[in-house]
Write a protein that holds these residues in place. Structure first.
Motif, mmCIF file in Angstrom:
data_model
loop_
_atom_site.group_PDB
_atom_site.id
_atom_site.type_symbol
_atom_site.label_atom_id
_atom_site.label_comp_id
_atom_site.label_asym_id
_atom_site.label_seq_id
_atom_site.Cartn_x
_atom_site.Cartn_y
_atom_site.Cartn_z
ATOM 1 N N ILE A 1 0.373 -1.270 0.199
ATOM 2 C CA ILE A 1 -0.019 -0.220 -0.465
ATOM 3 C C ILE A 1 0.795 1.456 0.197
ATOM 4 O O ILE A 1 0.702 2.338 -0.394
ATOM 5 N N ILE A 2 2.452 0.941 0.205
ATOM 6 C CA ILE A 2 2.542 2.226 0.990
ATOM 7 C C ILE A 2 4.266 2.275 -0.228
ATOM 8 O O ILE A 2 5.091 0.994 -0.429
ATOM 9 N N PRO A 3 4.589 3.454 -0.914
ATOM 10 C CA PRO A 3 6.363 3.437 -1.095
ATOM 11 C C PRO A 3 7.161 2.851 -0.909
ATOM 12 O O PRO A 3 7.186 3.461 0.580
ATOM 13 N N HIS A 4 7.765 1.756 -0.685
ATOM 14 C CA HIS A 4 8.696 0.788 0.158
ATOM 15 C C HIS A 4 10.470 0.742 -0.828
ATOM 16 O O HIS A 4 9.437 0.532 -2.070
ATOM 17 N N LYS B 1 13.470 -2.423 -0.733
ATOM 18 C CA LYS B 1 14.001 -3.316 0.561
ATOM 19 C C LYS B 1 15.473 -3.798 -0.510
ATOM 20 O O LYS B 1 15.370 -4.064 -1.684
ATOM 21 N N HIS B 2 16.297 -3.656 1.092
ATOM 22 C CA HIS B 2 17.546 -4.016 1.423
ATOM 23 C C HIS B 2 17.601 -5.397 1.688
ATOM 24 O O HIS B 2 18.010 -5.165 2.705
ATOM 25 N N GLY B 3 17.368 -6.444 1.049
ATOM 26 C CA GLY B 3 17.792 -7.544 1.833
ATOM 27 C C GLY B 3 16.901 -7.615 2.653
ATOM 28 O O GLY B 3 15.137 -7.707 2.552
ATOM 29 N N LYS B 4 17.004 -7.720 4.168
ATOM 30 C CA LYS B 4 15.696 -7.536 5.100
ATOM 31 C C LYS B 4 14.939 -6.306 4.958
ATOM 32 O O LYS B 4 14.645 -6.007 6.653
ATOM 33 N N LYS B 5 16.116 -5.234 4.207
ATOM 34 C CA LYS B 5 15.837 -3.716 5.389
ATOM 35 C C LYS B 5 15.113 -3.064 4.469
ATOM 36 O O LYS B 5 15.084 -3.039 3.433
ATOM 37 N N LEU B 6 14.395 -2.301 5.077
ATOM 38 C CA LEU B 6 13.277 -1.419 4.462
ATOM 39 C C LEU B 6 13.266 -0.426 4.468
ATOM 40 O O LEU B 6 13.458 0.462 5.535
ATOM 41 N N LEU B 7 13.184 0.240 3.569
ATOM 42 C CA LEU B 7 13.782 2.225 3.382
ATOM 43 C C LEU B 7 12.417 2.807 2.949
ATOM 44 O O LEU B 7 12.225 2.136 1.932
ATOM 45 N N PHE B 8 12.424 3.584 2.669
ATOM 46 C CA PHE B 8 11.526 4.417 2.474
ATOM 47 C C PHE B 8 12.477 5.834 2.096
ATOM 48 O O PHE B 8 12.858 6.390 2.488
ATOM 49 N N LYS B 9 12.000 6.573 1.033
ATOM 50 C CA LYS B 9 11.991 8.294 0.250
ATOM 51 C C LYS B 9 10.867 9.274 1.670
ATOM 52 O O LYS B 9 9.763 9.075 0.822
ATOM 53 N N LYS B 10 11.432 10.097 1.574
ATOM 54 C CA LYS B 10 11.002 10.771 2.388
ATOM 55 C C LYS B 10 9.896 11.376 1.014
ATOM 56 O O LYS B 10 8.365 11.994 1.374
ATOM 57 N N SER B 11 10.289 12.280 0.475
ATOM 58 C CA SER B 11 9.465 12.576 -0.635
ATOM 59 C C SER B 11 8.267 11.156 -1.493
ATOM 60 O O SER B 11 6.783 11.969 -1.139
ATOM 61 N N GLU B 12 8.254 10.324 -1.801
ATOM 62 C CA GLU B 12 7.653 9.676 -1.477
ATOM 63 C C GLU B 12 6.586 9.701 -0.552
ATOM 64 O O GLU B 12 5.246 8.887 -1.095
ATOM 65 N N LEU C 1 5.195 11.391 1.830
ATOM 66 C CA LEU C 1 4.543 12.559 1.737
ATOM 67 C C LEU C 1 3.784 13.118 0.164
ATOM 68 O O LEU C 1 2.527 12.641 0.855
ATOM 69 N N ALA C 2 4.234 12.374 -0.205
ATOM 70 C CA ALA C 2 3.749 12.050 -1.888
ATOM 71 C C ALA C 2 2.405 11.550 -2.095
ATOM 72 O O ALA C 2 1.304 11.701 -1.726
ATOM 73 N N TRP C 3 2.990 10.052 -1.684
ATOM 74 C CA TRP C 3 1.611 9.270 -0.720
ATOM 75 C C TRP C 3 0.944 8.801 -0.120
ATOM 76 O O TRP C 3 -0.722 9.713 -0.201
ATOM 77 N N VAL C 4 0.946 10.851 0.862
ATOM 78 C CA VAL C 4 -0.188 10.480 1.925
ATOM 79 C C VAL C 4 -0.811 11.678 1.058
ATOM 80 O O VAL C 4 -2.102 12.290 1.235
ATOM 81 N N GLU C 5 -0.096 12.716 0.286
ATOM 82 C CA GLU C 5 -0.974 13.946 -0.561
ATOM 83 C C GLU C 5 -2.045 13.334 -1.285
ATOM 84 O O GLU C 5 -3.088 13.446 -1.780
ATOM 85 N N SER C 6 -1.546 11.184 -1.841
ATOM 86 C CA SER C 6 -2.343 11.323 -3.117
ATOM 87 C C SER C 6 -4.011 10.477 -1.863
ATOM 88 O O SER C 6 -4.592 9.787 -2.832
#
Length: 108
Positions: free
Chosen positions: A64-67, A69-80, A82-87
């Protein structure tokens, strides 16, 4: 006219002030020193979105949310994030009425 301030400082102090200012500006924009976007970890992303960590995991597992995955680690871009929230913004009653009016006028 704004009053002028005259300050005496060493070159080292000036460089330090410039570096602090640049770091603050980059941080405000979610960028690292290379100018590329800083990636957030799960805790940082949850804090940004005011979500519990388990809720964030649920939203990533259901895609549901943009993310990233680097191995088992989840990473997120702040801009994405915030864009998801706005959408997900819900239209106000005023916006819905304006849209209905535009559609009505378009049909005539």
């Amino acid at each position: 006219m704004e009053p002028k301030l005259v300050v005496t400082m060493t070159v080292t102090e000036l460089k330090s002030l410039i570096n602090e200012t640049i770091s603050t500006l980059l941080d405000e924009r979610g960028l690292n020193k290379n100018g590329s976007e800083t990636l957030l970890n799960v805790q940082e992303a949850a804090a940004l979105l005011s979500l519990a960590v388990p809720t964030l995991y649920e939203k990533t597992s259901t895609r549901i949310i943009p993310h990233y995955k680097h191995g088992k680690k989840l990473l997120f871009k702040k801009s994405e994030l915030l864009a998801w929230v706005e959408s997900t913004k819900r239209k106000t009653v005023h916006e819905l009425k304006q849209e209905a009016l535009r559609r009505t006028l378009k049909q005539t």
